[in-house]
Design a protein around this motif. Sequence first.
Motif, PDB file in Angstrom:
ATOM      1  N   ILE A   1     -18.555 -10.329  18.356  1.00 48.44           N
ATOM      2  CA  ILE A   1     -18.439  -9.398  18.512  1.00 48.44           C
ATOM      3  C   ILE A   1     -19.331  -8.599  17.246  1.00 48.44           C
ATOM      4  O   ILE A   1     -21.033  -7.935  17.405  1.00 48.44           O
ATOM      5  CB  ILE A   1     -17.515  -8.407  18.325  1.00 48.44           C
ATOM      6  N   ARG A   2     -19.106  -8.698  16.167  1.00 46.86           N
ATOM      7  CA  ARG A   2     -19.897  -8.497  15.307  1.00 46.86           C
ATOM      8  C   ARG A   2     -21.733  -8.670  14.701  1.00 46.86           C
ATOM      9  O   ARG A   2     -22.267  -7.973  14.409  1.00 46.86           O
ATOM     10  CB  ARG A   2     -19.008  -8.963  13.603  1.00 46.86           C
ATOM     11  N   ARG A   3     -21.401 -10.302  15.267  1.00 44.77           N
ATOM     12  CA  ARG A   3     -22.823 -10.391  15.506  1.00 44.77           C
ATOM     13  C   ARG A   3     -23.869  -9.746  16.360  1.00 44.77           C
ATOM     14  O   ARG A   3     -25.152  -9.906  15.982  1.00 44.77           O
ATOM     15  CB  ARG A   3     -23.221 -11.975  15.744  1.00 44.77           C
ATOM     16  N   HIS A   4     -23.118  -9.700  17.318  1.00 45.27           N
ATOM     17  CA  HIS A   4     -23.900  -8.853  18.407  1.00 45.27           C
ATOM     18  C   HIS A   4     -23.879  -7.362  18.689  1.00 45.27           C
ATOM     19  O   HIS A   4     -25.191  -7.128  19.273  1.00 45.27           O
ATOM     20  CB  HIS A   4     -23.272  -9.826  20.306  1.00 45.27           C
ATOM     21  N   ARG A   5     -22.839  -6.587  18.520  1.00 41.52           N
ATOM     22  CA  ARG A   5     -23.040  -4.864  18.106  1.00 41.52           C
ATOM     23  C   ARG A   5     -22.988  -4.538  19.460  1.00 41.52           C
ATOM     24  O   ARG A   5     -23.889  -4.101  19.709  1.00 41.52           O
ATOM     25  CB  ARG A   5     -23.691  -5.164  17.106  1.00 41.52           C
ATOM     26  N   PRO A   6     -21.939  -5.231  20.846  1.00 39.48           N
ATOM     27  CA  PRO A   6     -22.439  -4.578  21.436  1.00 39.48           C
ATOM     28  C   PRO A   6     -21.858  -2.842  21.976  1.00 39.48           C
ATOM     29  O   PRO A   6     -20.957  -2.293  21.524  1.00 39.48           O
ATOM     30  CB  PRO A   6     -21.981  -5.567  22.892  1.00 39.48           C
ATOM     31  N   GLU A   7     -22.028  -2.024  22.521  1.00 37.49           N
ATOM     32  CA  GLU A   7     -21.427  -0.987  22.806  1.00 37.49           C
ATOM     33  C   GLU A   7     -20.576  -1.453  24.053  1.00 37.49           C
ATOM     34  O   GLU A   7     -19.100  -0.614  24.075  1.00 37.49           O
ATOM     35  CB  GLU A   7     -22.507   0.406  23.491  1.00 37.49           C
ATOM     36  N   LEU A   8     -21.092  -2.287  24.845  1.00 36.11           N
ATOM     37  CA  LEU A   8     -19.986  -2.483  26.111  1.00 36.11           C
ATOM     38  C   LEU A   8     -19.208  -3.901  26.140  1.00 36.11           C
ATOM     39  O   LEU A   8     -20.785  -4.848  25.834  1.00 36.11           O
ATOM     40  CB  LEU A   8     -20.211  -2.570  27.039  1.00 36.11           C
ATOM     41  N   VAL A   9     -18.322  -4.402  26.407  1.00 41.43           N
ATOM     42  CA  VAL A   9     -17.778  -5.969  26.194  1.00 41.43           C
ATOM     43  C   VAL A   9     -16.894  -6.373  27.476  1.00 41.43           C
ATOM     44  O   VAL A   9     -17.074  -5.411  27.966  1.00 41.43           O
ATOM     45  CB  VAL A   9     -16.051  -6.080  24.873  1.00 41.43           C
ATOM     46  N   VAL A  10     -17.989  -6.704  27.786  1.00 40.15           N
ATOM     47  CA  VAL A  10     -17.108  -7.967  29.291  1.00 40.15           C
ATOM     48  C   VAL A  10     -16.743  -8.785  28.998  1.00 40.15           C
ATOM     49  O   VAL A  10     -17.029  -9.630  28.360  1.00 40.15           O
ATOM     50  CB  VAL A  10     -18.206  -7.955  30.454  1.00 40.15           C
TER      51      VAL A  10
ATOM     52  N   GLU B   1     -12.951 -12.054   5.980  1.00 38.92           N
ATOM     53  CA  GLU B   1     -13.673 -13.480   5.562  1.00 38.92           C
ATOM     54  C   GLU B   1     -14.465 -13.278   6.815  1.00 38.92           C
ATOM     55  O   GLU B   1     -15.647 -14.261   6.119  1.00 38.92           O
ATOM     56  CB  GLU B   1     -13.221 -14.592   5.788  1.00 38.92           C
ATOM     57  N   LEU B   2     -14.730 -12.620   7.438  1.00 41.48           N
ATOM     58  CA  LEU B   2     -16.100 -12.615   8.088  1.00 41.48           C
ATOM     59  C   LEU B   2     -17.486 -11.247   8.079  1.00 41.48           C
ATOM     60  O   LEU B   2     -17.944 -11.921   7.778  1.00 41.48           O
ATOM     61  CB  LEU B   2     -15.938 -11.520   9.630  1.00 41.48           C
ATOM     62  N   ALA B   3     -17.314 -10.741   6.750  1.00 44.70           N
ATOM     63  CA  ALA B   3     -17.421 -10.154   5.497  1.00 44.70           C
ATOM     64  C   ALA B   3     -18.128 -11.058   4.966  1.00 44.70           C
ATOM     65  O   ALA B   3     -19.521 -11.023   5.000  1.00 44.70           O
ATOM     66  CB  ALA B   3     -17.560  -8.424   5.180  1.00 44.70           C
ATOM     67  N   ASP B   4     -17.929 -11.594   4.563  1.00 42.96           N
ATOM     68  CA  ASP B   4     -17.727 -13.245   3.650  1.00 42.96           C
ATOM     69  C   ASP B   4     -19.532 -13.696   4.060  1.00 42.96           C
ATOM     70  O   ASP B   4     -20.424 -14.193   3.776  1.00 42.96           O
ATOM     71  CB  ASP B   4     -17.021 -13.801   3.072  1.00 42.96           C
ATOM     72  N   ASP B   5     -19.201 -14.483   5.041  1.00 45.56           N
ATOM     73  CA  ASP B   5     -20.415 -14.750   6.003  1.00 45.56           C
ATOM     74  C   ASP B   5     -21.078 -13.773   6.650  1.00 45.56           C
ATOM     75  O   ASP B   5     -22.545 -14.359   7.666  1.00 45.56           O
ATOM     76  CB  ASP B   5     -19.699 -15.742   7.103  1.00 45.56           C
ATOM     77  N   GLY B   6     -21.065 -12.638   6.405  1.00 46.46           N
ATOM     78  CA  GLY B   6     -22.528 -11.920   6.447  1.00 46.46           C
ATOM     79  C   GLY B   6     -22.002 -10.803   7.860  1.00 46.46           C
ATOM     80  O   GLY B   6     -23.451 -10.144   8.321  1.00 46.46           O
ATOM     81  N   LEU B   7     -21.046 -11.058   8.747  1.00 48.56           N
ATOM     82  CA  LEU B   7     -20.186 -10.348   9.740  1.00 48.56           C
ATOM     83  C   LEU B   7     -19.961  -9.050   9.209  1.00 48.56           C
ATOM     84  O   LEU B   7     -18.671  -9.221   9.270  1.00 48.56           O
ATOM     85  CB  LEU B   7     -20.145 -11.188  10.641  1.00 48.56           C
ATOM     86  N   LEU B   8     -20.292  -8.491   9.214  1.00 48.34           N
ATOM     87  CA  LEU B   8     -19.872  -6.916   9.201  1.00 48.34           C
ATOM     88  C   LEU B   8     -19.684  -6.249   9.853  1.00 48.34           C
ATOM     89  O   LEU B   8     -19.540  -6.362  11.125  1.00 48.34           O
ATOM     90  CB  LEU B   8     -21.028  -5.819   8.161  1.00 48.34           C
TER      91      LEU B   8
END
Length: 243
Positions: free
Chosen positions: A107-116, A156-163
Motif C-alpha cells: 500500500i505504501r508503494r502503490h499509494r492507493p486511495e481505494l483498497v479492494v 522497517e518499511l521506511a528503512d526500505d524507502g516505503l514511507l
Amino acid sequence: MSEQLQAMPTDWQRALAIVAHPDDLEYGAAAAVAAWGDEGKEVSYLLVTRGEAGIDSLEPVEAAPLREQEQRAGAAVVGVTTVEFLDHRDGVIEYGPALRRDLAGAIRRHRPELVVTMNHHDTWGDTTWNTSDHRAVGRAALDAAADAGNRWIFPELADDGLLPWDGVRWVAVAASPLPTHAVDVTGALDRAVRSLLEHRTYIAALTDEDPESYCRAFAEQAAVEAGARFGGRPAVTFELFPR
C-alpha cells in the motif's frame, strides 16, 4: 424488498486490489475494474499467492507458473497492467504481523486511495464456509490500510524507502455477504467474461461445462442478482469501509 445499494464513490484515482489467489478478482470484481478503467482510473493487482494448490491434477510447481500467466492475461483484458505476487503459500496463508507488513508495504508503494479485497467473513452469507486464505487476506487488507499510514507500525518499511501512506480513504470488500455499495457494469460484462475465461486451466479442473458458457452464466447471473438492489442495472457489489 432488500435495501437498495448505494453507488460506490468515484472521487478517487488509484486503487490497489489485494486478494489471495489468481481468479479471485475475476469472479465478479473484474467487471467493476473494467468500468473504473473506462473512467480513467488506475487499478493494480496484488496476489498473496500464485494459487499453486488450487488444481488437484497439477503439482504446485506446475500449477504456479500457469496460474500466474492466466492471472496476468485476465488482468490485461480489463486494462490492468501491474500485477504483483507475494509468494505466500497457497492454502495456508497466516493472518498476522508478517502478512500485514507485506500488505502495508504494498500500500505504501502503490499509494492507493481505494483498497479492494475479498470477502473476509466466515461464510458467503449462508452455511457455505469461506476459505481460510480469503478470511486471512481480507482481514489483513483491512488492517494494513491503517498500518500503512502509521510510521510506528513496521518502521522497517521506511528503512526500505516505503514511507507512510495515510491516503487510503476506503476499503471495498468484493463478494461480501453484507454489501452496501455497487458499481454499474453495464458496459463491462463482456470484458469480465473474457477476463474470467483466461483462467482456462483452473476452470477446466473445476467444471465439465463449456468454459465460455460457464463464465458468461456466472458473470451475468451475478450482475443481474446484484442489479436487483441497484435500480435494475447490472452491478458488482462491495461492502465499503470508509477510513
